[in-house]
Motif scaffolding. Sequence first.
Motif: not given
Length: 70
Positions: A17-18, A53-54, A59-64
Amino acid sequence: MPLSPTTAMLLTLALLAAVLLALLAAVGAGLLTRIDGASTPTALLRAGVAFGSTLTLITAVLAVGISVLR
């Protein structure tokens, strides 16, 4: 702790989805740049920047999110 098949499938779907959302943002940025009158290489460059960038942000939000849930 081993990764269960359900967790692996949900992680795979989230990453898919990302990538699709990043691709949609890239297409939109490329089209808007091209409509604005820029050349094709410039539009492709802007689309690539938007994709990268998107995808990085998602990916950063998913990792958090994954680290918070564990």
